[in-house]
Design an enzyme around this catalytic site. Structure first.
Site, PDB file in Angstrom:
ATOM      1  N   HIS A 103      33.339  41.866  36.809  1.00 22.35           N
ATOM      2  CA  HIS A 103      33.285  40.474  37.261  1.00 22.35           C
ATOM      3  C   HIS A 103      33.426  40.394  38.782  1.00 22.35           C
ATOM      4  O   HIS A 103      32.578  39.809  39.466  1.00 22.35           O
ATOM      5  CB  HIS A 103      34.386  39.673  36.554  1.00 22.35           C
ATOM      6  CG  HIS A 103      34.357  38.209  36.835  1.00 22.35           C
ATOM      7  ND1 HIS A 103      33.802  37.310  35.969  1.00 22.35           N
ATOM      8  CD2 HIS A 103      34.811  37.491  37.894  1.00 22.35           C
ATOM      9  CE1 HIS A 103      33.916  36.084  36.484  1.00 22.35           C
ATOM     10  NE2 HIS A 103      34.533  36.180  37.654  1.00 22.35           N
ATOM     11  N   GLU A 104      34.459  40.994  39.310  1.00 18.41           N
ATOM     12  CA  GLU A 104      34.676  40.951  40.764  1.00 18.41           C
ATOM     13  C   GLU A 104      33.599  41.734  41.509  1.00 18.41           C
ATOM     14  O   GLU A 104      33.176  41.326  42.600  1.00 18.41           O
ATOM     15  CB  GLU A 104      36.072  41.467  41.124  1.00 18.41           C
ATOM     16  CG  GLU A 104      37.211  40.614  40.614  1.00 18.41           C
ATOM     17  CD  GLU A 104      37.107  39.134  40.966  1.00 18.41           C
ATOM     18  OE1 GLU A 104      36.558  38.778  42.033  1.00 18.41           O
ATOM     19  OE2 GLU A 104      37.569  38.304  40.159  1.00 18.41           O
TER      20      GLU A 104
ATOM     21  N   HIS B 225      30.620  39.426  41.952  1.00 22.42           N
ATOM     22  CA  HIS B 225      30.806  38.497  43.083  1.00 22.42           C
ATOM     23  C   HIS B 225      30.549  39.213  44.413  1.00 22.42           C
ATOM     24  O   HIS B 225      29.856  38.700  45.288  1.00 22.42           O
ATOM     25  CB  HIS B 225      32.245  37.965  43.121  1.00 22.42           C
ATOM     26  CG  HIS B 225      32.577  36.959  42.086  1.00 22.42           C
ATOM     27  ND1 HIS B 225      31.838  35.826  41.849  1.00 22.42           N
ATOM     28  CD2 HIS B 225      33.643  36.890  41.236  1.00 22.42           C
ATOM     29  CE1 HIS B 225      32.404  35.113  40.891  1.00 22.42           C
ATOM     30  NE2 HIS B 225      33.496  35.736  40.499  1.00 22.42           N
TER      31      HIS B 225
ATOM     32  N   ASP C 292      35.109  29.528  38.591  1.00 19.86           N
ATOM     33  CA  ASP C 292      33.818  29.672  39.278  1.00 19.86           C
ATOM     34  C   ASP C 292      32.859  28.572  38.835  1.00 19.86           C
ATOM     35  O   ASP C 292      32.191  27.944  39.660  1.00 19.86           O
ATOM     36  CB  ASP C 292      33.179  31.032  38.969  1.00 19.86           C
ATOM     37  CG  ASP C 292      34.023  32.208  39.417  1.00 19.86           C
ATOM     38  OD1 ASP C 292      34.760  32.075  40.418  1.00 19.86           O
ATOM     39  OD2 ASP C 292      33.951  33.267  38.758  1.00 19.86           O
TER      40      ASP C 292
END
Length: 197
Positions: free
Chosen positions: A2-3, A6, A79
């Site tokens: 996930h990170e 981004h 988000d």
């Protein structure tokens, strides 16, 4: 993942703030990790391109989950809230929609700035606003998915490195992703080499 999603989207898109740090160390009750993007200057105005790229960067985590696992989690709740607010503002406040034109439906006469009972548009216009917001987000989702699919190898590498190190700084990101393709980063590959010597 996930990170990493981004971070990679934020790294490669031209109109995003530079990614300075990526962490999978939980912060409080809400965040399981974070990607820190810091503007290099004070800004008061944003273009359509900047807002669209910011939406893509926010979608990076959700899209990375979908690419890697074939399903999504609840991890993108914050988000998605920010994305929806940004897309709504583009369409209904800033007049950044070809479909609705150069019109702002924002009512500054309401004390809290909301649309409330003084709504100055019809249900038909409300439906157009909803539809246009969805088109903005869908377009950004598609762009984000194409970008992360193109850089899938880097997504895998970054996720594995984050599991080992938990935190990546600017030098780590340059090592992994190369120099930021659109410039606008406070350190260069040469700086990293000097720092490490």
């Amino acid at each position: 993942y996930h990170e990493s999603g981004h971070a990679i989207v934020g790294w490669y898109l031209e109109h995003t703030d530079p990614v300075m740090k990526v962490s999978i160390v939980p912060r409080g009750l809400a965040a399981l990790g974070y990607t820190l993007q810091t503007p290099l200057e004070d800004r008061f105005l944003m273009t359509t391109e900047e807002l669209m790229d910011k939406i893509c960067a926010l979608l990076g985590g959700r899209v990375a989950e979908e690419i890697v696992y074939g399903r999504i989690s609840t991890g993108a709740q914050n988000d998605l809230e920010r994305i929806t607010n940004m897309a709504f503002a583009m369409v209904a406040v800033y007049g950044m929609s070809d479909k609705l034109g150069n019109i702002s439906y924002y009512d500054s006469g309401n004390p809290d700035g909301s649309f409330g009972f003084n709504k100055k548009y019809s249900e038909s216009t409300s439906e157009k606003i909803d539809e246009t917001i969805r088109l903005v987000v869908d377009d950004c989702y598609k762009r984000t998915k194409e970008l992360l699919t193109l850089h899938r190898d880097k997504l895998e590498t970054m996720a594995k490195t984050l599991l080992e190190k938990e935190i990546l700084n600017g030098a780590d990101l340059i090592d992994m992703l190369g120099e930021r393709p659109h410039g606008n980063y406070p350190i260069t590959k040469e700086d990293v080499v000097r720092i490490r010597e």
